[in-house]
Design an enzyme around this catalytic site. Sequence first.
Site, PDB file in Angstrom:
ATOM      1  N   LYS A 193       0.837  -1.204   0.000  1.00  0.00           N
ATOM      2  CA  LYS A 193       0.000   0.000   0.000  1.00  0.00           C
ATOM      3  C   LYS A 193       0.875   1.259   0.000  1.00  0.00           C
ATOM      4  CE  LYS A 193      -1.613   1.871   3.958  1.00  0.00           C
ATOM      5  NZ  LYS A 193      -1.482   3.321   4.108  1.00  0.00           N
ATOM      6  N   ASN A 194       1.860   1.296   0.899  1.00  0.00           N
ATOM      7  CA  ASN A 194       2.641   2.521   1.048  1.00  0.00           C
ATOM      8  C   ASN A 194       3.576   2.795  -0.125  1.00  0.00           C
ATOM      9  OD1 ASN A 194       1.351   3.101   3.382  1.00  0.00           O
ATOM     10  ND2 ASN A 194       3.087   2.637   4.738  1.00  0.00           N
ATOM     11  N   ARG A 212      -4.291  11.113   4.442  1.00  0.00           N
ATOM     12  CA  ARG A 212      -3.223  12.100   4.598  1.00  0.00           C
ATOM     13  C   ARG A 212      -2.226  12.072   3.438  1.00  0.00           C
ATOM     14  NH1 ARG A 212      -1.569  14.565   8.656  1.00  0.00           N
ATOM     15  NH2 ARG A 212       0.481  14.169   7.806  1.00  0.00           N
ATOM     16  N   CYS A 238      -3.942  13.305  12.763  1.00  0.00           N
ATOM     17  CA  CYS A 238      -4.635  12.032  12.614  1.00  0.00           C
ATOM     18  C   CYS A 238      -4.513  11.297  13.929  1.00  0.00           C
ATOM     19  CB  CYS A 238      -4.055  11.219  11.470  1.00  0.00           C
ATOM     20  SG  CYS A 238      -2.447  10.544  11.840  1.00  0.00           S
ATOM     21  N   ARG A 265       1.479  14.859  12.935  1.00  0.00           N
ATOM     22  CA  ARG A 265       1.980  14.631  11.577  1.00  0.00           C
ATOM     23  C   ARG A 265       2.039  15.911  10.733  1.00  0.00           C
ATOM     24  NH1 ARG A 265      -0.362   8.801   9.674  1.00  0.00           N
ATOM     25  NH2 ARG A 265       1.498   8.733   8.397  1.00  0.00           N
ATOM     26  N   ASP A 318       5.264   0.829  11.770  1.00  0.00           N
ATOM     27  CA  ASP A 318       4.054   0.158  11.272  1.00  0.00           C
ATOM     28  C   ASP A 318       3.959  -1.308  11.719  1.00  0.00           C
ATOM     29  OD1 ASP A 318       3.267   2.475  10.101  1.00  0.00           O
ATOM     30  OD2 ASP A 318       3.599   1.848   8.024  1.00  0.00           O
ATOM     31  N   ARG A 360      -8.475  -0.187   5.037  1.00  0.00           N
ATOM     32  CA  ARG A 360      -7.654   0.828   4.365  1.00  0.00           C
ATOM     33  C   ARG A 360      -6.312   0.238   3.938  1.00  0.00           C
ATOM     34  NH1 ARG A 360      -5.997   5.081   7.910  1.00  0.00           N
ATOM     35  NH2 ARG A 360      -4.626   5.359   6.150  1.00  0.00           N
TER      36      ARG A 360
HETATM   37  C1  UD1 Z   1       4.840   6.927   6.065  1.00  0.00           C
HETATM   38  C2  UD1 Z   1       3.891   5.768   5.975  1.00  0.00           C
HETATM   39  C3  UD1 Z   1       3.438   5.332   7.361  1.00  0.00           C
HETATM   40  C4  UD1 Z   1       4.640   5.058   8.240  1.00  0.00           C
HETATM   41  C5  UD1 Z   1       5.601   6.230   8.236  1.00  0.00           C
HETATM   42  C6  UD1 Z   1       6.899   5.965   8.987  1.00  0.00           C
HETATM   43  C7  UD1 Z   1       2.797   6.096   3.844  1.00  0.00           C
HETATM   44  C8  UD1 Z   1       1.550   6.443   3.117  1.00  0.00           C
HETATM   45  N1  UD1 Z   1       2.750   6.150   5.177  1.00  0.00           N
HETATM   46  O1  UD1 Z   1       4.116   8.018   6.649  1.00  0.00           O
HETATM   47  O2  UD1 Z   1       2.644   4.162   7.237  1.00  0.00           O
HETATM   48  O3  UD1 Z   1       4.212   4.824   9.572  1.00  0.00           O
HETATM   49  O4  UD1 Z   1       5.953   6.566   6.875  1.00  0.00           O
HETATM   50  O5  UD1 Z   1       7.544   4.877   8.464  1.00  0.00           O
HETATM   51  O6  UD1 Z   1       3.796   5.744   3.250  1.00  0.00           O
HETATM   52  N2  UD1 Z   1       7.284  14.642  10.224  1.00  0.00           N
HETATM   53  C9  UD1 Z   1       7.471  15.982  10.487  1.00  0.00           C
HETATM   54  N3  UD1 Z   1       7.373  16.866   9.455  1.00  0.00           N
HETATM   55  C10 UD1 Z   1       7.104  16.470   8.187  1.00  0.00           C
HETATM   56  C11 UD1 Z   1       6.914  15.103   7.916  1.00  0.00           C
HETATM   57  C12 UD1 Z   1       7.020  14.206   8.958  1.00  0.00           C
HETATM   58  O7  UD1 Z   1       7.727  16.379  11.629  1.00  0.00           O
HETATM   59  O8  UD1 Z   1       7.027  17.336   7.288  1.00  0.00           O
HETATM   60  C13 UD1 Z   1       7.366  13.672  11.335  1.00  0.00           C
HETATM   61  C14 UD1 Z   1       6.029  12.961  11.542  1.00  0.00           C
HETATM   62  O9  UD1 Z   1       5.144  13.706  12.344  1.00  0.00           O
HETATM   63  C15 UD1 Z   1       6.469  11.675  12.205  1.00  0.00           C
HETATM   64  C16 UD1 Z   1       7.831  11.396  11.547  1.00  0.00           C
HETATM   65  O10 UD1 Z   1       8.260  12.635  10.988  1.00  0.00           O
HETATM   66  O11 UD1 Z   1       6.653  11.881  13.585  1.00  0.00           O
HETATM   67  C17 UD1 Z   1       7.780  10.325  10.460  1.00  0.00           C
HETATM   68  O12 UD1 Z   1       6.889  10.717   9.453  1.00  0.00           O
HETATM   69  P1  UD1 Z   1       7.072  10.317   7.929  1.00  0.00           P
HETATM   70  O13 UD1 Z   1       8.302   9.491   7.750  1.00  0.00           O
HETATM   71  O14 UD1 Z   1       6.922  11.548   7.107  1.00  0.00           O
HETATM   72  O15 UD1 Z   1       5.805   9.390   7.722  1.00  0.00           O
HETATM   73  P2  UD1 Z   1       4.695   9.502   6.602  1.00  0.00           P
HETATM   74  O16 UD1 Z   1       5.321   9.739   5.278  1.00  0.00           O
HETATM   75  O17 UD1 Z   1       3.610  10.394   7.072  1.00  0.00           O
END
Ligand code: UD1
Length: 419
Positions: free
Chosen positions: A22-23, A92, A116, A121, A304, A396
């Site tokens: 999915k991701n 998201r 969320c 996030r 995850d 999902r």
């Molecule tokens: C993706 C995955 C999710 C997984 C996560 C971490 C998808 C659709 N989702 O989510 O399933 O749990 O990676 O492996 O692929 N952060 C910030 N600022 C930002 C972006 C992120 O502070 O601009 C923080 C987030 O709040 C979180 C951490 O960084 O605490 C990790 O987030 P991120 O690696 O961006 O995860 P996602 O891409 O949202």
Amino acid sequence: MDKLKINGGKSLNGTVEVSGAKNASLPILISAILGSGKSRYERVPALQDIKTTELVLNHLGLSSTFEKGVMTLDAAKIATVDAPYDLVRKMRASILVLGPLLAREGKAKVSLPGGCAIGARPIDLHLFALEKLGAKITLDGGYVIAEAKRLKGNRVAFEFPSVGATENAMMAAVLAEGETVLENSAKEPEIVDLAIALRTMGAKISGEGTESIHIQGVNALSGANHRVVGDRIEAGTFLAAALATRGRVTVNGLAPHHLESVLAKFEEAGARVVRGEESITLEANGRGKGTDVKTQPFPGFPTDMQAQFMAAMCVADGSSLITETIFENRFMHVPELARLGCDLTIRGNSVLVRGKDRLTAAPLMATDLRASASLVMGGLCAEGETVVSRIYHLDRGYERMEEKLRSLGARIERVKESD
Ligand code: UD1
């Protein structure tokens, strides 16, 4: 709204085929925006999040077909650069349209996704990267508006290796003028799969899977032709369920090294793990042993898999300390698992798990995607009938989970809320 009814206490045994990730699928389907031709993707899982992505792309003007795991997307024309709240709030990951729309159309207006269940996030790192590539970013009425006639390659050093920010930056940089270097970028297998898909469109990318990704911008991209990588989290979930129920399960269709940090923990917990070329077998050696885990960016233990590993440790012999370092509110499964008799104590960003030999069934409520999987696992271990409600969270991210579990011998069925 559907529920899952589980009659637990039976070991899982057999072989299961994992779906496309999915991701990986979400950013890859979104990257079709970048190509002026038709894109074709195989092994796309039939999931709610994929339907939402298709809806978002249709709204932007891409036509699509989706049948038997094959999605085609035609991005000949972009109809609008506006992704409204109604679509983005459902998922998201819709924020990933920002980079490719901006790169192709020079402008994008995307609703801020908001928080969320598992945390705030923020998207500051996504915006930081796009600004470094020359975008002018404004926030207005809950929307991010990004503008740039043509993005310009640059060095982007991330403060944290965010998966989404790395993906957004990659999709923006492939059409930028000149070279971009993404430093401290995320190394997840889903990033590597996105790079492979982008290369089939004519993108010039190297270094994916390391912390420094090099991108040489090109003027235009064509359609993609790609087969999505196997879902390491789905595979890990079935293996964790095998450990928890003291069974023997083989998962087929993924590269074992994508799950190595998790496999090492299964071994530490006493399981026998056999790594094949595209398969993994886990054989529980009786009851698992208490094992500590701390979530980290790839190649560390994935956040995850935290909830599912915790569920397995709830029935292990001894104590485990599970520490979550990626998301600040990712223990919503804890009070639900406690309803099955699990002995869990939250201390800051850690949970102390004292393993129990037996769990007893209870009605449970799913709260988020991976938490739901851990509740199903708890139900598989508990004696009696567990009903997990609000399983739309599960739908999902897991394709036909109850069917796959049934093929492993689980007594599990889907019932309508009204039944
Ligand atoms: C993706 C995955 C999710 C997984 C996560 C971490 C998808 C659709 N989702 O989510 O399933 O749990 O990676 O492996 O692929 N952060 C910030 N600022 C930002 C972006 C992120 O502070 O601009 C923080 C987030 O709040 C979180 C951490 O960084 O605490 C990790 O987030 P991120 O690696 O961006 O995860 P996602 O891409 O949202």
